[in-house]
Design a protein around this motif. Structure first.
Motif, PDB file in Angstrom:
ATOM      1  N   ARG A 253     119.512  -1.131 -76.733  1.00  0.00           N
ATOM      2  CA  ARG A 253     119.451   0.191 -76.110  1.00  0.00           C
ATOM      3  C   ARG A 253     120.017   1.233 -77.070  1.00  0.00           C
ATOM      4  O   ARG A 253     121.110   1.066 -77.612  1.00  0.00           O
ATOM      5  N   GLY A 254     119.285   2.335 -77.259  1.00  0.00           N
ATOM      6  CA  GLY A 254     119.823   3.488 -77.972  1.00  0.00           C
ATOM      7  C   GLY A 254     120.113   3.278 -79.438  1.00  0.00           C
ATOM      8  O   GLY A 254     120.818   4.095 -80.043  1.00  0.00           O
ATOM      9  N   LEU A 255     119.592   2.227 -80.044  1.00  0.00           N
ATOM     10  CA  LEU A 255     119.821   1.982 -81.469  1.00  0.00           C
ATOM     11  C   LEU A 255     119.070   3.029 -82.289  1.00  0.00           C
ATOM     12  O   LEU A 255     117.923   3.370 -81.995  1.00  0.00           O
ATOM     13  N   ARG A 256     119.724   3.525 -83.363  1.00  0.00           N
ATOM     14  CA  ARG A 256     119.060   4.428 -84.305  1.00  0.00           C
ATOM     15  C   ARG A 256     119.083   3.801 -85.692  1.00  0.00           C
ATOM     16  O   ARG A 256     120.083   3.193 -86.088  1.00  0.00           O
ATOM     17  N   GLU A 278     114.743  -0.462 -75.821  1.00  0.00           N
ATOM     18  CA  GLU A 278     114.510   0.773 -75.076  1.00  0.00           C
ATOM     19  C   GLU A 278     115.339   1.916 -75.660  1.00  0.00           C
ATOM     20  O   GLU A 278     116.493   1.737 -76.050  1.00  0.00           O
ATOM     21  N   GLY A 279     114.718   3.099 -75.708  1.00  0.00           N
ATOM     22  CA  GLY A 279     115.436   4.301 -76.116  1.00  0.00           C
ATOM     23  C   GLY A 279     115.896   4.306 -77.552  1.00  0.00           C
ATOM     24  O   GLY A 279     116.896   4.946 -77.874  1.00  0.00           O
ATOM     25  N   VAL A 280     115.159   3.628 -78.436  1.00  0.00           N
ATOM     26  CA  VAL A 280     115.566   3.586 -79.835  1.00  0.00           C
ATOM     27  C   VAL A 280     114.852   4.686 -80.615  1.00  0.00           C
ATOM     28  O   VAL A 280     113.824   5.217 -80.198  1.00  0.00           O
ATOM     29  N   VAL A 304     108.939  -3.019 -75.579  1.00  0.00           N
ATOM     30  CA  VAL A 304     109.486  -1.854 -76.291  1.00  0.00           C
ATOM     31  C   VAL A 304     109.108  -0.625 -75.478  1.00  0.00           C
ATOM     32  O   VAL A 304     107.918  -0.368 -75.257  1.00  0.00           O
ATOM     33  N   ARG A 305     110.108   0.148 -75.035  1.00  0.00           N
ATOM     34  CA  ARG A 305     109.837   1.272 -74.139  1.00  0.00           C
ATOM     35  C   ARG A 305     110.645   2.505 -74.542  1.00  0.00           C
ATOM     36  O   ARG A 305     111.717   2.400 -75.120  1.00  0.00           O
ATOM     37  N   GLU A 335     105.298   0.466 -74.536  1.00  0.00           N
ATOM     38  CA  GLU A 335     105.072   1.388 -73.432  1.00  0.00           C
ATOM     39  C   GLU A 335     105.909   2.656 -73.572  1.00  0.00           C
ATOM     40  O   GLU A 335     107.087   2.606 -73.934  1.00  0.00           O
ATOM     41  N   ASP A 336     105.271   3.798 -73.294  1.00  0.00           N
ATOM     42  CA  ASP A 336     105.956   5.093 -73.214  1.00  0.00           C
ATOM     43  C   ASP A 336     106.719   5.397 -74.495  1.00  0.00           C
ATOM     44  O   ASP A 336     107.916   5.689 -74.482  1.00  0.00           O
ATOM     45  N   CYS A 337     106.001   5.350 -75.620  1.00  0.00           N
ATOM     46  CA  CYS A 337     106.615   5.588 -76.928  1.00  0.00           C
ATOM     47  C   CYS A 337     105.899   6.714 -77.651  1.00  0.00           C
ATOM     48  O   CYS A 337     104.717   6.984 -77.407  1.00  0.00           O
TER      49      CYS A 337
END
Length: 650
Positions: A253-256, A278-280, A304-305, A335-337
């Motif tokens: 989650r949230g990895l950059r 998710e949220g990367v 992957v979202r 999905e949703d990227c």
């Protein structure tokens, strides 16, 4: 009473509207970016430098990419906030926030840009429509699970610069935590552990490594129960950033990731199961997320979202291409990227080995713009944007049939061009009648607003593509390349079992090790396609990798640990074939030495480690205890089957 309730309601609204912003101190040695100054809700937030590759083609290794400097800032946001960016130097003529799906429209007045953040996001401020005039804003929600630095199960890195080197996770249930303002010059390793957490708002960096050394910032094998949350990986060293091998139950989650060097994939789940990403946000030179399979172990159930990708010379969402040596890669969801200016494929579902790619859903994907690259151009000004590809068998695997690509859904996938002169393509290419592409649904897939249909000029097919369906609003369903029956699945041969990992000791005290049972690192691979090798297994590297000097020899290694009950003298031999001078050898952390043979060997043969000057076999005088051998490949056409330590009688 009504007035009292009105007063309480107003107080509640005021409390809800209160904004809390947490920024992080700038560590020593990390100066402010020269192009951007940032404040969030009136608080200054440090803008770091990062590097973005300007290369849009691959070069022979070793090679370091040219780059330009971009900026990024990390902060915590609870509520809504006004953001102010001061552009230093030449005032911009244009500013926008990407991805467009965020719906954020900035105001530009001279050198000042303002906009509002309604929630934590990963956003790109782009100046002058230039892919290198970027400021990345990484706004994170407040932590739900703050850690206690005194907890014995927490390895805590507070604000400042830390140099731990290799971080080896030795027990289950451990947390590695990088606090906001921390810069950790290290790499994280774990094997066979359970319930690990790698988290925090700090930075894990590879900028301390020597040039051309391939080291994964995070490499985990056989881990069950893994969370990676919120941290940022910067300047990784010519290797996949997060390498997951045979891991289960993974949540990222949230990895950059900001990486500019060659082969810097974002996350590679290899033979993993139950992975949620998710949220990367990744801006990296090579692929974004790649699902692979190796050593006979399939990869299943990866999603992957809600993520954003910029890949300067790779594919954002992908299966394959190499490392596809198992039955299947299946049940994958992208999905949703948002994909911003891909220079290669935005989406590529491929198998370059025997693995079948099955049941993949690609849905609600937005592709903005395109960077033309040199490699892979089919015609002048035409570049493949989406690909479904089953290729002839990959190198070294020439006795396995190619896998198939089938059961694919692409729904609500939209490409909006930034350059109308570039005609992008959607290519479907089967390897042969068995390794075909089949049963693909395109539902509301659009190129600049035009729905995809069987006769669309962007669609390119070969003869091994079957059963395509096209759906679009206000259009009847269309079918292309129909077949009465589903093409049969190709037979998937089973790999032979790996031999026991324990060394075999004979009556004389000689020690025999199978090469494939060592600790395999980086671009070294296990292969099982040679009936003349012991158990058909051996180690080697795939075609396309090259060698540097001995100082760079950590790029493809196999490590062997040997426990001696008694001291003794031994010579070392390897069963090898192929091209001459194939290996480097390192014993107990000493200097690297060449190991191999002068001429090309057509068949397997035992070759001793020799003194470079005299040519005589080396004799190692070893004390009782554990000893370590590390073998590194000098040449791509140099397989190694077994190692043998021959006891020297005095």
């Amino acid at each position: 009473m009504r007035m009292l309730w009105s007063f309480l309601a107003l107080c509640g609204l005021a409390a809800a509207a209160e904004t809390k912003v947490t920024t992080y101190p700038a560590p020593e040695g990390y100066p402010a970016n020269a192009r951007f100054k940032l404040s969030v809700a009136g608080q200054a937030s440090h803008v770091h430098d990062a590097k973005a590759s300007t290369e849009i083609k691959s070069h022979a290794w070793p090679y370091s990419n040219r780059f330009k400097v971009v900026g990024f800032s990390l902060f915590e946001l609870d509520g809504t906030a006004e953001v102010k960016v001061e552009v230093l130097g030449a005032p911009p003529e244009h500013a926008r926030i990407l991805p467009t799906s965020l719906g954020i429209v900035p105001a530009l007045e001279g050198s000042i840009i303002t906009f509002r953040l309604e929630r934590p996001v990963n956003a790109i401020l782009e100046l002058n429509r230039d892919p290198f005039e970027h400021l990345y804003l990484f706004a994170t929600a407040p932590e739900k699970e703050p850690v206690d630095p005194r907890d014995p199960n927490v390895l805590y890195f507070g604000p400042g610069v830390h140099r731990p080197g290799a971080i080896q996770v030795e027990r289950d249930g451990q947390t590695i935590y990088l606090a906001g303002g921390a810069v950790v010059k290290g790499d994280i390793r774990a094997s066979g552990r359970k319930n690990l957490r790698i988290a925090g708002r700090g930075i894990l960096t590879g900028d301390h490594h020597e040039p051309f050394v391939k080291i994964n910032p995070i490499k985990l094998r056989g881990v069950e129960g893994l969370r990676i949350e919120d941290l940022l990986i910067l300047d990784s060293s010519n290797a996949w950033n997060v390498r997951l091998e045979a891991c289960r139950d993974v949540k990222i989650r949230g990895l950059r990731i900001l990486a500019h060097e060659p082969t810097t994939d974002g996350v590679d789940p290899i033979s993993c199961e139950n992975v949620e990403i998710e949220g990367v946000f990744f801006r990296n030179y090579d692929d974004g997320v790649v699902c692979k399979a190796a050593e006979g172990k399939s990869c299943r159930n990866v999603a992957v979202r809600k993520s954003t990708f910029i890949t300067d010379n790779g594919t954002s969402l992908k299966t394959g291409f190499g490392e596809m040596d198992a039955e299947q890669v299946s049940d994958i969801v992208f999905e949703d990227c948002d994909v911003i200016r891909p220079s290669g494929h935005a989406i590529k579902l491929s198998s370059g080995g025997r693995a079948n790619v099955l049941n993949v859903r690609v849905e609600n994907i937005r592709i903005e713009g395109f960077r033309m690259r040199i490699e892979g151009v089919r015609e002048e000004g035409r570049q493949e944007l989406i690909g479904l590809l089953s290729s002839p068998t990959y190198v070294y695997r020439n006795n396995f049939a190619p896998g198939t690509i089938r059961g694919i859904v692409l729904r609500n996938v939209a490409y909006v061009s930034s350059d109308p002169k570039v005609v992008t393509l959607l290519g479907l290419h089967g390897a042969d009648a068995a390794g075909c592409v089949a049963n693909v649904l395109f539902e509301n897939v659009t190129f600049d607003g035009e729905p995809l249909h069987p006769g669309h000029p962007a669609l390119v097919l070969n003869e091994h593509v079957h059963n395509l369906r096209f759906k679009a609003p206000d259009r009847d369903e269309q079918v292309a390349r129909p077949r009465d029956a589903d093409p049969p699945m190709p037979a998937t041969p089973e790999l032979p079992p790996l031999p026991p990992a324990e060394p075999v000791v004979n009556e004389r005290g000689d020690i025999l090790l199978e090469a494939e049972c060592g600790e395999i690192e980086r671009t070294m691979y296990r292969w099982a396609d040679d009936p003349t090798a012991s158990g058909k297994w051996y180690v080697g590297v795939k075609q396309g990798n090259t060698r540097g000097e001995p100082s760079d020899s950590t790029w493809a290694t196999a490590r062997y640990k040997i426990a001696l009950a008694n001291p003794g003298a031994y010579t070392l031999e390897g069963r090898m074939k192929g091209w001459g001078h194939p290996f480097w050898l390192r014993v107990d952390g000493g200097a690297w030495m060449p190991w191999g043979h002068e001429k090309e060997l057509a068949d397997w043969a035992w070759q001793p480690a020799r003194d470079p000057e005299s040519g005589r076999p080396l004799v190692f005088e070893w004390a009782a205890g554990e000893h370590t051998l590390v073998v590194s490949l000098r040449h791509i056409k140099a397989p190694l089957d077994q190692l043998r330590l021959v006891k020297v009688e005095k």
